[in-house]
Design a protein around this motif. Structure first.
Motif, PDB file in Angstrom:
ATOM      1  N   LYS A  82       2.476  -0.383  -9.621  1.00  0.00           N
ATOM      2  CA  LYS A  82       1.856   0.712  -8.880  1.00  0.00           C
ATOM      3  C   LYS A  82       0.336   0.667  -9.044  1.00  0.00           C
ATOM      4  O   LYS A  82      -0.171   0.263 -10.089  1.00  0.00           O
ATOM      5  N   ASN A 119      -6.612   2.607  -3.127  1.00  0.00           N
ATOM      6  CA  ASN A 119      -6.213   2.353  -1.744  1.00  0.00           C
ATOM      7  C   ASN A 119      -6.719   1.005  -1.250  1.00  0.00           C
ATOM      8  O   ASN A 119      -6.197   0.465  -0.271  1.00  0.00           O
ATOM      9  N   THR A 131       4.114  -2.062   5.555  1.00  0.00           N
ATOM     10  CA  THR A 131       3.734  -3.000   4.510  1.00  0.00           C
ATOM     11  C   THR A 131       2.777  -4.047   5.076  1.00  0.00           C
ATOM     12  O   THR A 131       3.046  -4.653   6.107  1.00  0.00           O
ATOM     13  N   GLU A 166       0.715  -4.795   0.064  1.00  0.00           N
ATOM     14  CA  GLU A 166       0.670  -3.384  -0.301  1.00  0.00           C
ATOM     15  C   GLU A 166       1.754  -2.639   0.450  1.00  0.00           C
ATOM     16  O   GLU A 166       1.947  -2.858   1.651  1.00  0.00           O
ATOM     17  N   ARG A 204       3.393   1.372   0.759  1.00  0.00           N
ATOM     18  CA  ARG A 204       3.348   2.778   0.363  1.00  0.00           C
ATOM     19  C   ARG A 204       4.720   3.415   0.562  1.00  0.00           C
ATOM     20  O   ARG A 204       5.300   3.341   1.649  1.00  0.00           O
ATOM     21  N   GLU A 205       5.233   4.030  -0.493  1.00  0.00           N
ATOM     22  CA  GLU A 205       6.523   4.697  -0.423  1.00  0.00           C
ATOM     23  C   GLU A 205       6.419   5.934   0.467  1.00  0.00           C
ATOM     24  O   GLU A 205       5.499   6.746   0.321  1.00  0.00           O
ATOM     25  N   GLY A 265       4.729   8.657  -1.661  1.00  0.00           N
ATOM     26  CA  GLY A 265       3.345   8.359  -1.306  1.00  0.00           C
ATOM     27  C   GLY A 265       2.677   7.385  -2.249  1.00  0.00           C
ATOM     28  O   GLY A 265       1.494   7.057  -2.080  1.00  0.00           O
ATOM     29  N   THR A 266       3.393   6.911  -3.273  1.00  0.00           N
ATOM     30  CA  THR A 266       2.805   5.956  -4.219  1.00  0.00           C
ATOM     31  C   THR A 266       2.597   4.603  -3.554  1.00  0.00           C
ATOM     32  O   THR A 266       3.357   4.208  -2.661  1.00  0.00           O
ATOM     33  N   LEU A 267       1.579   3.920  -3.995  1.00  0.00           N
ATOM     34  CA  LEU A 267       1.225   2.631  -3.412  1.00  0.00           C
ATOM     35  C   LEU A 267       1.585   1.506  -4.369  1.00  0.00           C
ATOM     36  O   LEU A 267       1.195   1.515  -5.536  1.00  0.00           O
TER      37      LEU A 267
END
Length: 225
Positions: A139, A143, A167, A195, A197-198, A202-204
């Motif tokens: 994680k 950004n 993605t 990269e 993002r869930e 919202g985690t990257l």
């Protein structure tokens, strides 16, 4: 081609690039690239490179008897391992196999390098040819983590792909890394950065591979506790 490689479960890249990337003829490739990747990602992952999930892989080729002896020694060596799990998977041919080392809850750079050196010493002793690479998942709170990593590597982008889930995957060539594979149109690549993002949390996630990412974009929670 590079985007498809990200989604592949095995190490298709190694099968087709075996003659391009022979670690046994160029000792230190995996160790060199691992040390650099650790340095570049340590400040990018939320809890440092030690809390990311590291997967080191070798594509093996040799006589069946040599592979068997190497497997026996590697399994014996694994009993003393505390860093992670070493697994050997046979491929379609009796002369080929896949060797994968995955870290456990917490990684240590020096111990990982020791695993690489011991493993490759056994392979060389038994006359087994091999090519290697790695993928690291974790994680990030940045950004622009992919941009920061590409800048640190001095990478020249050779491919970019974005899928329906959002993605983003980019492949680069960095002169600082020793490994490389053919990327088509006369280009080479040795660093792939993705990269993801869930949607719910919202985690990257930052997923990095040399020379390419293998597996999927999944980042296990265990590796980031």
């Amino acid at each position: 081609m590079l985007a498809a490689a990200v989604l592949a479960v095995g190490i298709i890249w190694a099968v087709f690039n075996r003659n391009e990337l022979r670690s046994d003829e160029n000792p230190g490739i995996v160790a060199h690239d691992l040390a650099l990747l650790w340095q570049w990602t340590d400040k990018l992952y939320s809890k440092g490179a030690a809390n990311a999930e590291w997967t080191i892989r070798w594509d093996l080729e040799g006589e069946a008897a040599d592979l068997e002896r190497a497997e026996q020694q590697l399994q014996a060596d694994e009993k003393g391992q505390k860093q992670g799990t070493l697994s050997i998977f046979p491929l379609n041919s009796d002369h080929q196999a896949l060797l994968v080392f995955t870290t456990g809850q917490k990684a240590d750079k020096e111990q990982l390098l020791a695993v690489v050196n011991r493993t490759e010493a056994i392979l060389k002793k038994e006359g087994v040819s091999y090519s290697g690479g790695m993928t690291v998942r974790g994680k990030t709170e940045y950004n622009n983590a992919a941009e920061r990593l590409a800048q640190a590597a001095g990478g020249k982008r050779v491919d970019r792909y974005k899928d329906e889930s959002g993605t983003v995957s980019e492949a680069y060539y960095s002169e600082k890394l020793f490994s490389s594979v053919e990327a088509g149109a006369g280009k080479k690549a040795n660093l792939q950065i993705a990269e993801h993002r869930e949607t719910e949390s919202g985690t990257l996630s930052l997923i990095v591979g040399t020379p390419l990412i293998t597996g999927d974009y999944t980042v296990s929670e265990a590796g980031n506790d």
